[in-house]
Structure formats: C-alpha cells, structure tokens
Design an enzyme around this catalytic site. Structure first.
Site, PDB file in Angstrom:
ATOM      1  N   GLU A 121      -3.179  80.817  45.383  1.00 18.47           N
ATOM      2  CA  GLU A 121      -3.838  81.183  46.534  1.00 18.47           C
ATOM      3  C   GLU A 121      -4.894  82.438  46.405  1.00 18.47           C
ATOM      4  O   GLU A 121      -4.557  83.256  45.739  1.00 18.47           O
ATOM      5  CB  GLU A 121      -2.777  81.569  47.784  1.00 18.47           C
ATOM      6  CG  GLU A 121      -1.777  80.453  48.349  1.00 18.47           C
ATOM      7  CD  GLU A 121      -0.857  81.048  49.089  1.00 18.47           C
ATOM      8  OE1 GLU A 121      -1.225  82.188  49.913  1.00 18.47           O
ATOM      9  OE2 GLU A 121       0.185  80.469  49.494  1.00 18.47           O
ATOM     10  N   ASN A 127      -0.489  84.217  44.042  1.00 17.51           N
ATOM     11  CA  ASN A 127      -1.179  84.321  45.279  1.00 17.51           C
ATOM     12  C   ASN A 127      -1.687  86.018  45.260  1.00 17.51           C
ATOM     13  O   ASN A 127      -0.955  86.638  45.249  1.00 17.51           O
ATOM     14  CB  ASN A 127      -0.185  84.151  46.465  1.00 17.51           C
ATOM     15  CG  ASN A 127       0.372  82.495  46.551  1.00 17.51           C
ATOM     16  OD1 ASN A 127      -0.218  81.674  45.715  1.00 17.51           O
ATOM     17  ND2 ASN A 127       1.326  82.432  47.307  1.00 17.51           N
ATOM     18  N   TYR A 150      -4.377  88.482  47.195  1.00 16.27           N
ATOM     19  CA  TYR A 150      -5.064  88.841  48.408  1.00 16.27           C
ATOM     20  C   TYR A 150      -5.778  90.251  48.217  1.00 16.27           C
ATOM     21  O   TYR A 150      -6.969  90.369  48.539  1.00 16.27           O
ATOM     22  CB  TYR A 150      -4.379  88.548  49.679  1.00 16.27           C
ATOM     23  CG  TYR A 150      -4.210  87.114  49.827  1.00 16.27           C
ATOM     24  CD1 TYR A 150      -5.175  86.447  50.473  1.00 16.27           C
ATOM     25  CD2 TYR A 150      -2.908  86.587  49.526  1.00 16.27           C
ATOM     26  CE1 TYR A 150      -4.872  85.007  50.659  1.00 16.27           C
ATOM     27  CE2 TYR A 150      -2.746  85.372  49.965  1.00 16.27           C
ATOM     28  CZ  TYR A 150      -3.683  84.514  50.373  1.00 16.27           C
ATOM     29  OH  TYR A 150      -3.429  83.146  50.459  1.00 16.27           O
ATOM     30  N   ARG A 200      -2.499  71.551  46.426  1.00 16.95           N
ATOM     31  CA  ARG A 200      -1.538  72.154  46.577  1.00 16.95           C
ATOM     32  C   ARG A 200      -0.724  72.156  47.848  1.00 16.95           C
ATOM     33  O   ARG A 200      -1.563  72.732  48.971  1.00 16.95           O
ATOM     34  CB  ARG A 200      -1.305  73.456  46.079  1.00 16.95           C
ATOM     35  CG  ARG A 200       0.072  74.142  46.198  1.00 16.95           C
ATOM     36  CD  ARG A 200      -0.211  75.880  45.467  1.00 16.95           C
ATOM     37  NE  ARG A 200       1.142  76.419  45.827  1.00 16.95           N
ATOM     38  CZ  ARG A 200       1.448  77.413  46.573  1.00 16.95           C
ATOM     39  NH1 ARG A 200       0.205  77.908  47.400  1.00 16.95           N
ATOM     40  NH2 ARG A 200       2.766  78.047  46.688  1.00 16.95           N
ATOM     41  N   HIS A 210       8.165  76.564  51.098  1.00 18.32           N
ATOM     42  CA  HIS A 210       7.052  77.611  51.540  1.00 18.32           C
ATOM     43  C   HIS A 210       7.565  78.244  53.005  1.00 18.32           C
ATOM     44  O   HIS A 210       6.929  77.962  53.929  1.00 18.32           O
ATOM     45  CB  HIS A 210       5.704  76.846  51.767  1.00 18.32           C
ATOM     46  CG  HIS A 210       4.549  77.770  51.849  1.00 18.32           C
ATOM     47  ND1 HIS A 210       3.393  77.794  50.883  1.00 18.32           N
ATOM     48  CD2 HIS A 210       4.465  78.917  52.695  1.00 18.32           C
ATOM     49  CE1 HIS A 210       2.614  78.746  51.410  1.00 18.32           C
ATOM     50  NE2 HIS A 210       3.127  79.373  52.041  1.00 18.32           N
ATOM     51  N   GLU A 216       6.192  82.690  47.048  1.00 17.52           N
ATOM     52  CA  GLU A 216       6.390  83.965  47.741  1.00 17.52           C
ATOM     53  C   GLU A 216       7.664  84.415  47.965  1.00 17.52           C
ATOM     54  O   GLU A 216       7.762  84.648  49.349  1.00 17.52           O
ATOM     55  CB  GLU A 216       5.237  84.290  48.697  1.00 17.52           C
ATOM     56  CG  GLU A 216       3.826  84.100  48.357  1.00 17.52           C
ATOM     57  CD  GLU A 216       2.829  84.405  49.365  1.00 17.52           C
ATOM     58  OE1 GLU A 216       3.164  85.041  50.219  1.00 17.52           O
ATOM     59  OE2 GLU A 216       1.711  84.620  49.207  1.00 17.52           O
TER      60      GLU A 216
END
Length: 477
Positions: free
Chosen positions: A377, A311, A313, A98, A142, A187
């Site tokens: 991600e 994504n 985290y 990606r 992005h 995002e």
C-alpha cells in the site's frame, strides 16, 4: 515472477533510453505493478449470500464512531460489479491485484461450517482476474473479524488465532490451485492498538493490556495460518505491516527507539527473528503482564515468509517532552510528543515524505535481508472533484511519482523490492472517515456507482507500460 527470486535489472541498468520519453528510470525486469483494496471497504453486500456481521458492521452503527454514520453496507458494490472492476484493472495494465477475503463471508460466525456461497464469490473473482492476466494476491485478514468471535473475546482470546488458521485453510482449500502468494494479516498494529487501545477502530475498546494481548494473538494467528497454508501446499507466504521511520531530533534518541519498538519492531522481530524486543516486553509487562505469551509461541510465530508487505504512508515525528501523557495508540509513550508535520500534507493531514519510503526499504533490506519486499500500500487522499467528466488529481500524480522515485532509489542502493501496489484502486469506505476521504486512482460516485479513472490512473498506466518513470521530473512525462 517468483517472490523467492530477486528481480534482475533492466539490460541497460537503472537509466534506459525510451523513444517516446527520452531517458527513463527503469525498474527491474519482472517488477510487479498493481493496486490494492480491502473487502469491507469496497464489497458491500453486507447481508447477502450468508455473510455474517463483522466488527466493522457493528462498530459503524455506534453513534459517533464513523463520520456521518456511514457504513460499508453498499460501499463500492464490488460484490456485484467485480467484472466491471476487473476490466478496469486490465485497462490500466495492472499485473497484480491485492484484495482481502472477508472472514465473515466465508465463516459467518468465525468458526464452524464454511459458507460455500461466500467462497463462491472469491472463486469467481479469482477466475476473472486470471482470465484478464492479473495475478491475485489475497489477504486473509484486513480487520473484519466476525462479530461472534469478538463477542467471545476477540483478538484478546487465544482461541481466535486457531480459528483464523482454520479459516485460512478453508480458503486455501477452495482457491489454492490458482493462487501462489498468500498474505495472512494486514497491519496488525492497527487492528490491535487502534482497535483495542485508542478505540478509534473496531471493536472500539480502550484497554492497553487488551491491545498487547491482541497484538500477540494476531501474530500467533499469522504463524498458525502460515503453517496451515504451507502444509496445504502454498508456495509463498507474506505478512503485511504498516511500517514507518520514526524521526526525532538528536536529543530524542530514547523516544525514537521506544516508538520504533512499539510501531515497527514489535511485529518485525517476532515474525522474522523469533523473539520480541526487550524494550517492548518491558512496556507490555507494565500493561497487564506477559501471561498471554506461552512457551512455544515464538516458534509458531516465526514461520518462513517469502515476502514482507510494506504499507507506507508517512514517517512518525517525535520529540522528548517530559510530563507528556502517553499517546492513546502508543501505551508506554509517556514523555514523548508526537509532532505535527511541518511540510505539505494530504487531505488526511498526513505528511508527504517520499524519502521516508527509501530509508524504510533500505533499513528493512539491511536488518531483515532474508525476506523479499513488496510495497502493498502507498497512496494519498486528496479533495478530488469531477469537472467535465474528468478528475484532474495532479497532487496525487506528484505524490505517486515522488514515492516511486524513492522506491527506485532504494532498489538502486540494493533494496530487494519486487513490486508496488498503489492504494487504492477505488475510492472507498475509509474506516472512521466514512466516504469523506478519497484514496482511489479511480473515482467512485457513490450515489450512482459510476467509475471514472482519474488522471493518476492514466498516468499510472503509462508508468506500467514502460516499466519506469521519465528521467526528469514528473512534469516532464
């Protein structure tokens, strides 16, 4: 594999024999393994072959905005070293890569004539990936908005959404014969609320009303681009969001719901259900009104998508705190405290919570069952050190192992997860942190541009080769 078909499970179920490693936790047949990067973070060549300036080129030159005045001018020099980097990917067994396309490289002023030399790079990259058996997964935005568009209002301007669709069509016109899956945005919460509200990301504005307008226009751009791509023949469309469980004590249900709306449902519901959550509209109305949302916008935004990129985290931990001012990145969060993590953290001071990934995947499969899931991600920054030519990043191996086990548990419980892309392939320019935070599974010596696969890269190669994890703990592998 086709993102429109749920992957089948291994022949013997979730736990399979493995001659080398005993039993293993097997992922579904056809599960996609890969890695991710972003253009401004790795490409460099900021002023070559007709590329125009982006908001990050300009923001990084504002004193105090980026650590030590670092910029992405050179970054990992991927623009010149992409062949070496693709060979690295192939050596790790990656099936997917990606990357993001730099809008100012393709359209230097954001609109108008297309820069053929900029598209040439992505043409070469795509061919190189395919020659090594790696499927390209491009992301069209992005965060590197052409500065000329920011000067005209940026994402607070409705026109930018239409310029984004034009740019998306131009990229597809060049690459569409070789690329199946297209991601529109990465995002949008970060782009809107860190870029236009808290000001810690480019373009550095601090205006809550602007952030809500930007969020809506980003979603509008997604819908317009998705429609343009589909009309041009794109087989699969994806949208990537930074999503997180919001966790709080029993007496903080209202706080949890409000933050979940601002962070998650503000983007999930328009894109996947065709409407904004009422609680989010109430907050936006208090911060500049709703005049930017026009009749027909939600129909444009609500385009069919085959994949939701996730994504992940860490969760957000909140509690009720009467009198607490709003968090700068969450307008409308008055009376809510964002609590620091209590357990282990990464070098970013982000909590390490793999269980959050499992719960997130299950929630998404329950609430939005019409779309397939792809972890686009997941990764961690740690304080990596080169010793004797090696980077022994045991903490990262443990982090990735734990999150993959969480992903496997979610699949076993019914989540339609189709692949996992580690963040990041390379150490890179980490936005406001400059080059101080290393997320890569490959170490980059920025002075020499030498690449050194870390122990985590070698571990990941083994995971890919057997499509699974050892049945015991990470230390047993």
């Amino acid at each position: 594999m086709s993102a429109t078909t749920t992957a089948s499970r291994g022949q013997d179920g979730d736990v399979e024999p493995d001659g080398r490693h005993g039993r293993r936790l097997a992922f579904p047949d056809g599960f996609v393994w890969g890695a991710a990067t972003a253009a401004y973070q790795i490409e460099g060549a900021a002023a070559e072959d007709g590329r125009g300036p982006s908001i990050w080129d300009c923001f990084s030159r504002v004193p105090g905005k980026v650590a030590d005045g670092h910029t992405g001018d050179v970054a990992c020099d991927h623009y010149h070293r992409y062949e070496e980097d693709v060979r690295l990917m192939a050596g790790l067994g990656l099936a997917a890569y990606r990357f993001s396309v730099a809008w100012p490289r393709v359209c230097p002023t954001g609109s108008g004539p297309v820069n053929a030399r900029g598209l040439d790079f992505y043409d070469r990259l795509t061919d190189e990936l395919l020659a090594h058996g790696i499927v390209p997964y491009p992301t069209l935005y992005h965060w590197d908005l052409p500065q000329a568009l920011e000067d005209a209002g940026g994402w607070t301007s409705r026109d930018v959404a239409y310029r984004f669709a034009d740019y998306a069509a131009a990229v597809h016109d060049r690459l569409g014969d070789r690329i199946r899956t297209w991601t529109t945005l990465n995002e949008p919460w970060v782009a809107a609320f860190l870029g236009y509200c808290s000001g810690v990301h480019a373009p550095g504005r601090e205006d809550p009303a602007a952030a809500f307008r930007a969020a809506h226009h980003l979603l509008l751009g997604h819908g317009l681009a998705a429609s343009a791509l589909r009309t041009a023949g794109a087989a699969e469309i994806a949208l990537t969001l930074n999503l997180a469980p919001v966790i709080g004590p029993d007496d903080a249900v209202a706080a949890v719901t409000r933050v979940d709306g601002l962070l998650n449902r503000q983007f999930l519901d328009p894109a996947l259900r065709g409407h904004y959550p009422r609680d989010v509209l109430d907050i936006a109305e208090r911060h500049g009104g709703l005049g930017h949302i026009r009749d027909g916008d939600l129909e444009i935004i609500h385009q069919p998508v085959e994949l939701l990129g996730i994504n992940y985290y860490n969760p957000s931990f909140v509690s009720s705190a009467p009198g607490e001012p709003a968090n700068p990145a969450f307008p409308g969060s008055e009376g809510i405290r964002f609590d620091p993590p209590a357990g282990p953290t990464t070098a970013m001071d982000w909590p390490i919570d793999p269980a959050g990934l499992e719960s997130l995947l299950l929630r998404l499969s329950r609430d939005y069952p019409e779309v397939g899931l792809l972890v686009t991600e997941n990764g961690a920054a740690f304080d990596d050190v080169v010793r004797d030519g090696r980077v022994a990043d045991a903490e990262r191996v443990g982090y990735l192992d734990a999150h993959l086990r969480a992903a496997h548990a979610a699949i076993s419980a019914g989540a339609d997860l189709r692949g996992y892309l580690v963040w990041s392939l390379l150490d890179n320019f980490e936005w406001a942190y400059g080059y101080h935070k290393r997320f890569g599974i490959v170490y980059v010596d920025f002075a020499t541009q030498r690449r050194i696969p870390k122990e985590s890269a070698l571990w990941y190669r083994e995971v890919i080769s057997r499509n699974g994890l050892s049945y015991g703990s990470q230390g047993d592998e």
